[in-house]
Write an enzyme that holds these catalytic residues in place. Sequence first.
Site, mmCIF file in Angstrom:
data_model
loop_
_atom_site.group_PDB
_atom_site.id
_atom_site.type_symbol
_atom_site.label_atom_id
_atom_site.label_comp_id
_atom_site.label_asym_id
_atom_site.label_seq_id
_atom_site.Cartn_x
_atom_site.Cartn_y
_atom_site.Cartn_z
ATOM 1 N N GLY B 52 0.726 -1.342 0.005
ATOM 2 C CA GLY B 52 0.024 -0.176 -0.017
ATOM 3 C C GLY B 52 0.875 1.345 -0.046
ATOM 4 O O GLY B 52 0.286 2.247 -0.290
ATOM 5 N N ASP B 54 3.046 4.308 -1.413
ATOM 6 C CA ASP B 54 3.327 4.681 -2.720
ATOM 7 C C ASP B 54 4.694 5.049 -2.989
ATOM 8 O O ASP B 54 5.273 5.231 -3.893
ATOM 9 C CB ASP B 54 2.348 6.087 -2.968
ATOM 10 C CG ASP B 54 0.712 5.513 -3.031
ATOM 11 O OD1 ASP B 54 0.500 4.579 -3.209
ATOM 12 O OD2 ASP B 54 0.224 6.234 -2.189
ATOM 13 N N HIS B 77 21.058 17.376 -9.147
ATOM 14 C CA HIS B 77 20.550 17.120 -10.526
ATOM 15 C C HIS B 77 19.305 16.571 -10.421
ATOM 16 O O HIS B 77 18.757 16.319 -9.182
ATOM 17 C CB HIS B 77 21.481 16.180 -11.230
ATOM 18 C CG HIS B 77 21.342 14.749 -10.761
ATOM 19 N ND1 HIS B 77 21.983 14.395 -9.533
ATOM 20 C CD2 HIS B 77 21.071 13.513 -11.221
ATOM 21 C CE1 HIS B 77 21.882 13.170 -9.245
ATOM 22 N NE2 HIS B 77 21.190 12.607 -10.221
ATOM 23 N N ASP B 185 29.760 9.226 -4.763
ATOM 24 C CA ASP B 185 28.587 8.366 -5.225
ATOM 25 C C ASP B 185 29.278 6.945 -5.280
ATOM 26 O O ASP B 185 30.398 6.529 -5.844
ATOM 27 C CB ASP B 185 28.365 8.868 -6.939
ATOM 28 C CG ASP B 185 27.601 7.970 -7.377
ATOM 29 O OD1 ASP B 185 26.861 7.149 -6.768
ATOM 30 O OD2 ASP B 185 27.360 8.117 -8.650
ATOM 31 N N HIS B 358 26.650 6.102 -13.381
ATOM 32 C CA HIS B 358 27.429 6.235 -12.229
ATOM 33 C C HIS B 358 29.241 5.683 -12.374
ATOM 34 O O HIS B 358 29.117 4.739 -13.240
ATOM 35 C CB HIS B 358 27.042 5.304 -11.008
ATOM 36 C CG HIS B 358 25.321 5.900 -10.480
ATOM 37 N ND1 HIS B 358 25.462 6.734 -9.806
ATOM 38 C CD2 HIS B 358 24.190 5.288 -11.077
ATOM 39 C CE1 HIS B 358 23.701 7.032 -9.678
ATOM 40 N NE2 HIS B 358 23.346 6.075 -10.577
ATOM 41 N N HIS B 380 25.239 7.314 -1.304
ATOM 42 C CA HIS B 380 24.661 6.754 -2.449
ATOM 43 C C HIS B 380 24.810 5.314 -2.627
ATOM 44 O O HIS B 380 25.649 5.110 -3.413
ATOM 45 C CB HIS B 380 24.943 7.412 -3.712
ATOM 46 C CG HIS B 380 24.492 9.105 -3.831
ATOM 47 N ND1 HIS B 380 24.746 9.755 -4.971
ATOM 48 C CD2 HIS B 380 23.857 9.805 -2.727
ATOM 49 C CE1 HIS B 380 24.601 11.088 -4.624
ATOM 50 N NE2 HIS B 380 24.085 11.015 -3.252
#
Lengths: 528, 528
Positions: B52, B54, B77, B185, B358, B380
């Site tokens: 359920g 979202d 970005h 990253d 990446h 990340h």
Amino acid sequence: MTESRPLPEAPLRILPLGGLGEIGKNMMVLECGDDIIIVDCGIQFPTEDMPGVDLIIPDVSYLVAQSHRVRGILITHGHEDHIGGLPHVLPDLDVPVYAPKLAHGLITVKLNERRRTRDAVVHAIEPEEPVHIPDAMGICIETPWGSVIHTGDFKIDHTPVDGHTIDLPALAERGKNGVLLLFSDSTYAELPGYTPSEQIMTDALDRAVGGAPGRVIIATFASLISRIQQVITAAENHGRHVAFVGRSMVANVQMATEMGYLDALPGTIVPVRDVAGLPAERVVLMTTGSQGEPTSALVRIAKGESRDVVLMEGDTVVISATPIPGNERAVSQTIDNLLRQGARVLYDRIAPVHVHGHASQEELKLMLNLTRPRYFVPVHGEYRHLRAHAQLAWELGAAPDGIFVLEDGEILEIDQDGAEVVGSIPAGPIYLDGPTVMDTDSVVLRERRSLARDGVVVVCAGVDQDGELTGQVQVAGSGFMDPGDAKDIFKRLRRRWRWGFQAICPPTTWTKRAQTSEKLPDSSYATI
Amino acid sequence: MTESRPLPEAPLRILPLGGLGEIGKNMMVLECGDDIIIVDCGIQFPTEDMPGVDLIIPDVSYLVAQSHRVRGILITHGHEDHIGGLPHVLPDLDVPVYAPKLAHGLITVKLNERRRTRDAVVHAIEPEEPVHIPDAMGICIETPWGSVIHTGDFKIDHTPVDGHTIDLPALAERGKNGVLLLFSDSTYAELPGYTPSEQIMTDALDRAVGGAPGRVIIATFASLISRIQQVITAAENHGRHVAFVGRSMVANVQMATEMGYLDALPGTIVPVRDVAGLPAERVVLMTTGSQGEPTSALVRIAKGESRDVVLMEGDTVVISATPIPGNERAVSQTIDNLLRQGARVLYDRIAPVHVHGHASQEELKLMLNLTRPRYFVPVHGEYRHLRAHAQLAWELGAAPDGIFVLEDGEILEIDQDGAEVVGSIPAGPIYLDGPTVMDTDSVVLRERRSLARDGVVVVCAGVDQDGELTGQVQVAGSGFMDPGDAKDIFKRLRRRWRWGFQAICPPTTWTKRAQTSEKLPDSSYATI
């Protein structure tokens, strides 16, 4: 002039019940006249959109209705996706099972665990047919319409761990004599090139064990006996003992040792309770859980919930398996949890710690070219794998009217006029939730998904014969709002309707159940 | 003799609120004295164990309480995992947003859709800082303790599609002047070598479009504007028109065209309703749904449920994206469904139709070596990605006491004595289900999972003041047994207790809801 056999009266019918359009629960049925032969009977593991489901097995209702015609179940090898369904199917389908020797052992372990299957008839057979490796075999079935070859899972390993190479000349001989139909493993039909030999694992595991400063914990499939042997050898090379964790692995190791499939020096294998008394650099532990299965040994270890193994500084964990499609997230979470606990973790993306057991494109082409079948049905794969395999056959020049991408339940009929899909039989998945059996028509899973998405609200009102409320209206909810928030809404309602609010179950109860994954006892329906 | 600045009184505090230990909902907070600066504000998509839900956003409760100190949100970005949280966070956290020009456009599209965020203050800024590509930028923040570099998502593309290469000399200059802290990253820190240039996509897409016999349907991220440009160019090279399907893609294309980020000949872009009138070999369609999102355009097309696009013989579908971890199964099912409908499908495992955005290991090493930071915090990535990135830094000779593998919520404090994790703030995921907001303490998700695993049974009994039953006891169930089976159990109970059985909701109702994925209207709590 060659003598021509009279044409058989009944067509050959191919009825896949599992493994076509999906990975897992492999089951193929061949039918000709009064005879039905089954190849494999596997299970599939549930994904997260199947709440409460423990296992998935093929729908054998057609076979149960025809059981007097079923001559037996032939097993290609002893992995769960090929034998796991037997304990659940044999009680209803009382037919003999034929399996290569090691698979026979693995099946026996499995059937002995259950009262209802303890007396099933399982024959060990010695393969002498084309595809032959000790844990596994391809099957050649002589039908009235010609030879049918089923590869089982295969790869072409020129340097297998145990020296039993695939019998390519026998396959070529079959091909020369004419093959009516080939079923071939499509799992890695998207992958170019060749699948590496299991032999590279010998070196890789030896390096992993030899280079580790402390204990080494290696997770793999409980039925991958050859990998277990490689680990035992690596451990012995570096003066380490091996202990096994996880019920199915312990049982399989015992069986395989007794049958002579595992070879260890006396004293190498020790019970897991003795590991605590050994120096870390003398220990290798082997566990189940390489797929991140929620209740498996490795997942418990990763969560710090295992009674047998508590991770410590210097431990190296090796995940010697590739995630089966759908298990990627569970495996990743397990790796993350192991790292969080301070273990060094070697897994397929960063180290060569697994070689899979399925043929890549060049091997698949070789199989097609050696057997040169009139008809080709790719098996063992999700739809795109089957399609990729069909594409390979087409590129090799197979006649387009001889290639059939079938899915579970579709009936392919072969006779003198050719081959054709003539209809279908029920072949949807059967979901097992403890003793509860659900098929795809079952509303249970749909209802569970609805409950999960929206929660449930129950209104309880006494109404007299005139339709007037006789007392306070009670509203109970679960899974739709936090009780505090819901209270506000119900307070507003109560002002108007004299409604009260209560949780269906106290949240603590739900929570406890969620954490322990306990099932409702069977008698709970009566005691609620 | 260099002039020495007085040491600042307050330490620099690093508070990651998202993206550390997970992929998605990236958000990093820097705090020094009275100033708080935020980098990015992304969302994460739910997995199947979050029924359920979202969307998932970061927990900004700490920032809301400190909002008078927040100077702004800097955006690297315009991808969803970096900007998607803004519409949900800005109503509570009224601070300015600074973003590079294209991201500014993408954010504006997003904020304009909602009444509560239509007036948010968003500034477009022109990057002139180290990492600089047009859709994205790295950020260099001058703190009282020294320079902090945040790479954002990056790869080192020497031949980018638009000619704006990464400014390596500027990075080197920064490194020479001394970098206090690098956030870099980690998404592909497990991958050896270099990530290929976006340029190879130009050829790959040109071949895919040029070689297709009929329509070409290309799915990618709605915010990947450069890929959309590549497709437009390929379409023009082969005399095709391009139409866009999917609300967010249509909106982004309109914005990017107006801002000059998309360049198409007049007449190339056509509305999707005009496609039916064009010959198949003159059509390219671009859609959302490259991650198999349940309600996306591509998934509807694959299921034959799209009003805009009905697949036909000769269609080629290109999935120009890699599945984000967790989405593998949804993407695979979409591919299978497209194939079942007869489309030819090109996807990353069988064709070079995507290059990810990446950096791989060699680029990460370059970034570390150019900037030579005193402290390094990998960002990340799931935990194993962060650890792999930390391992790279260690192998490059970074001081072990300068590498910090943090997870969301951990506070890293830097001052003259060094750096140290000093505590934590709430940073658990916030789940959005329509207007309902749930955090990890919420019992709702736990209850939903319980309901999903076990179903629910409700007993309704009228009891008088003496504790005697006043009428028939009603038992209602959902999601625990098929009604037929349950009836037998309740028949037995009724014999003893005069109990009746009814489904909470007629199964047909559940089924209809399950198929249409309708949500309960907000008012349903009152109308039940």
